[in-house]
Design a protein around this motif. Structure first.
Motif, PDB file in Angstrom:
ATOM      1  N   GLY A   1       0.798  -1.224   0.000  1.00  0.00           N
ATOM      2  CA  GLY A   1       0.000   0.000   0.000  1.00  0.00           C
ATOM      3  C   GLY A   1       0.825   1.265   0.000  1.00  0.00           C
ATOM      4  O   GLY A   1       0.428   2.279  -0.580  1.00  0.00           O
ATOM      5  N   ILE A   2       1.976   1.244   0.653  1.00  0.00           N
ATOM      6  CA  ILE A   2       2.790   2.460   0.719  1.00  0.00           C
ATOM      7  C   ILE A   2       3.735   2.482  -0.464  1.00  0.00           C
ATOM      8  O   ILE A   2       4.809   1.895  -0.436  1.00  0.00           O
TER       9      ILE A   2
ATOM     10  N   THR B   1      -5.249   1.109  -1.107  1.00  0.00           N
ATOM     11  CA  THR B   1      -6.665   1.178  -1.447  1.00  0.00           C
ATOM     12  C   THR B   1      -7.184  -0.249  -1.537  1.00  0.00           C
ATOM     13  O   THR B   1      -7.505  -0.853  -0.532  1.00  0.00           O
ATOM     14  N   ILE B   2      -7.236  -0.780  -2.749  1.00  0.00           N
ATOM     15  CA  ILE B   2      -7.757  -2.134  -2.944  1.00  0.00           C
ATOM     16  C   ILE B   2      -6.888  -3.186  -2.246  1.00  0.00           C
ATOM     17  O   ILE B   2      -7.377  -4.247  -1.854  1.00  0.00           O
TER      18      ILE B   2
ATOM     19  N   LEU C   1       4.825  -5.992  -6.829  1.00  0.00           N
ATOM     20  CA  LEU C   1       4.749  -7.382  -6.381  1.00  0.00           C
ATOM     21  C   LEU C   1       3.459  -7.642  -5.605  1.00  0.00           C
ATOM     22  O   LEU C   1       2.780  -8.647  -5.819  1.00  0.00           O
ATOM     23  N   GLY C   2       3.119  -6.730  -4.692  1.00  0.00           N
ATOM     24  CA  GLY C   2       1.927  -6.926  -3.880  1.00  0.00           C
ATOM     25  C   GLY C   2       0.651  -6.920  -4.685  1.00  0.00           C
ATOM     26  O   GLY C   2      -0.228  -7.768  -4.492  1.00  0.00           O
ATOM     27  N   VAL C   3       0.538  -5.970  -5.605  1.00  0.00           N
ATOM     28  CA  VAL C   3      -0.671  -5.887  -6.442  1.00  0.00           C
ATOM     29  C   VAL C   3      -0.736  -7.064  -7.403  1.00  0.00           C
ATOM     30  O   VAL C   3      -1.798  -7.688  -7.567  1.00  0.00           O
ATOM     31  N   TRP C   4       0.367  -7.393  -8.052  1.00  0.00           N
ATOM     32  CA  TRP C   4       0.394  -8.497  -9.012  1.00  0.00           C
ATOM     33  C   TRP C   4      -0.032  -9.805  -8.325  1.00  0.00           C
ATOM     34  O   TRP C   4      -0.630 -10.662  -8.946  1.00  0.00           O
TER      35      TRP C   4
END
Length: 429
Positions: free
Chosen positions: A35-36, A209-210, A305-308
């Protein structure tokens, strides 16, 4: 026959018998690191450069808000046994009408934005290479790392980048020699003239966010799936966001000491971090410039990496639930068809935006839907955590309802402001 010691080893860990401390930290650190990103760091930096330490309290409130939201998402997952999207379905079909276009449009535009953000510090470090080369490479490498869905490896990689961010971002703050007296005065809530939007943004926008909603999916991948992990989840979440709070305070310190005190202005957006790297280089030498650029890259690439990984898990669950697939259907699991399809969606189509520019209609839709997501998350969590679908012992208390209600109101106000900004290109002459 199994002896008592062996039997104890075979029993699942409970909250009365927590795992070793180093094993507790996991999904929370992932969601905080994801997120950050560069956008949050520069927002805090700009606030520090314009108002000094005055809005420090708002940044800390922002961290507490994320702790409350992520705890709610984690508590829903552990106590109900359902994913967040399954919960949204229980809130009504309108949630699908909102979420379906959101996750498609958001993924397309965010893919390009995240790759560009990651490429900026690399292009500054290696100016002989075109920005788009780094952007495309970042997306493809990120996709490769999460493609096979091995959560443990993914968590270790994220932990490495958090360590890198900690050393560089906190190191930059230490170098600027923060004024501890003024730092303490920033804990007193004040809203200087002209700072209302910055105050709301710091309180509401620090850290995701998401990706906040993806926390429950990472809990499942970690193996924390029942209420017995509730206390461990809360420790994990709190420690992770305390770490993110250290990042935020560090950037505010840098903005206040290095920019506010000397009247230096920087660009909005991720370009502001490049400006800061130049200022650090001029003040403390070229090494500090490169040192900070590495931290900028780490914050951006950890978000990729986190979103993927996390949002691809959400998409797989969304598509599997809508299509009525069984919960154990491999297509809706990490490493499955739907998971990998969304990784491709995040990586390949957005490359076109890197070369063609971002169409205004798509950006308006992205901005409008993005402005509505955090109010959507806060309001639906408020409903789910009080509903009959939540076991009574884990439902919200009156004070938790008060906190979530205030958070929902904050995000509605922020969302309305962002919605107006997103729609401005359509109504401007």
């Amino acid at each position: 026959m199994v002896n008592d010691d062996a039997a104890a080893d075979l029993r699942p860990t409970s909250i009365e018998e927590p795992p070793p401390r180093w094993r507790i930290i996991g999904p929370g650190l992932v969601v905080a690191a994801t997120g950050i990103g560069a956008g949050d760091l520069v927002a805090t930096l700009v606030a520090g450069s314009r108002f000094g330490y005055t809005l420090l309290w708002a940044a800390i409130v922002g961290v507490l808000i994320k702790i409350a939201l992520v705890e709610g998402a984690g508590r829903w997952s552990l106590a109900s046994g359902r994913t967040i999207f399954e919960g949204w379905r229980l809130a009504g079909r309108w949630t699908v009408v909102f979420f379906a276009p959101y996750i498609v449009i958001w993924g397309f535009v965010y893919g390009a934005a995240a790759m560009s953000s990651t490429a900026l510090p690399l292009a500054a470090l290696f100016p002989g290479v075109h920005l788009n080369v780094f952007a495309i490479a970042s997306g493809l490498i990120g996709a490769l790392i999460v493609w096979f869905g091995r959560y443990k490896v993914f968590e270790y990689v994220i932990a490495f980048f958090v360590g890198l961010m900690f050393i560089t971002v906190v190191g930059a703050a230490v170098v600027t020699l923060p004024n501890l007296g003024e730092l303490v005065t920033g804990l007193v809530p004040r809203i200087p003239e002209g700072s209302l939007i910055y105050t709301l943004s710091l309180a509401g926008g620090v850290g995701g966010t998401i990706t906040l909603a993806a926390y429950g999916y990472w809990l499942r991948e970690k193996g924390w799936t029942t209420p017995r992990w509730m206390r461990v989840m809360r420790i994990d979440n709190s420690v992770a966001y305390v770490v993110s709070g250290v990042f935020v305070i560090s950037m505010l310190v840098v903005g206040a000491e290095l920019l506010y005190s000397s009247g230096v202005t920087i660009a909005d957006g991720e370009g502001g971090l490049l400006d800061l790297a130049s200022v650090l280089g001029e003040r403390y030498g070229t090494f500090m410039s490169y040192f900070f650029l590495i931290g900028f890259w780490a914050s951006s690439f950890s978000s990729i990496l986190g979103v993927w990984n996390g949002v691809s898990l959400m998409f797989a669950d969304f598509l599997g639930t809508v299509r009525g697939l069984a919960e154990d259907d491999p297509r809706r699991k990490i490493g499955g068809l739907y998971y990998r399809a969304y990784i491709v969606w995040l990586t390949i189509p957005p490359i076109a935006l890197l070369f063609l520019g971002r169409p205004i209609g798509l950006i308006v839709a992205y901005g409008a839907l993005g402005a509505l997501f955090m109010p959507f998350l806060a309001v639906t969590l408020l409903y789910l955590l009080n509903s009959r679908h939540m076991p009574k012992p884990h439902r919200n208390t009156w004070w938790l309802n008060g906190i979530l209600g205030a958070i929902a109101a904050l995000f509605v106000a922020l969302g309305a402001n962002e919605l107006l900004k997103a729609l401005a290109p359509l109504v401007s002459p």
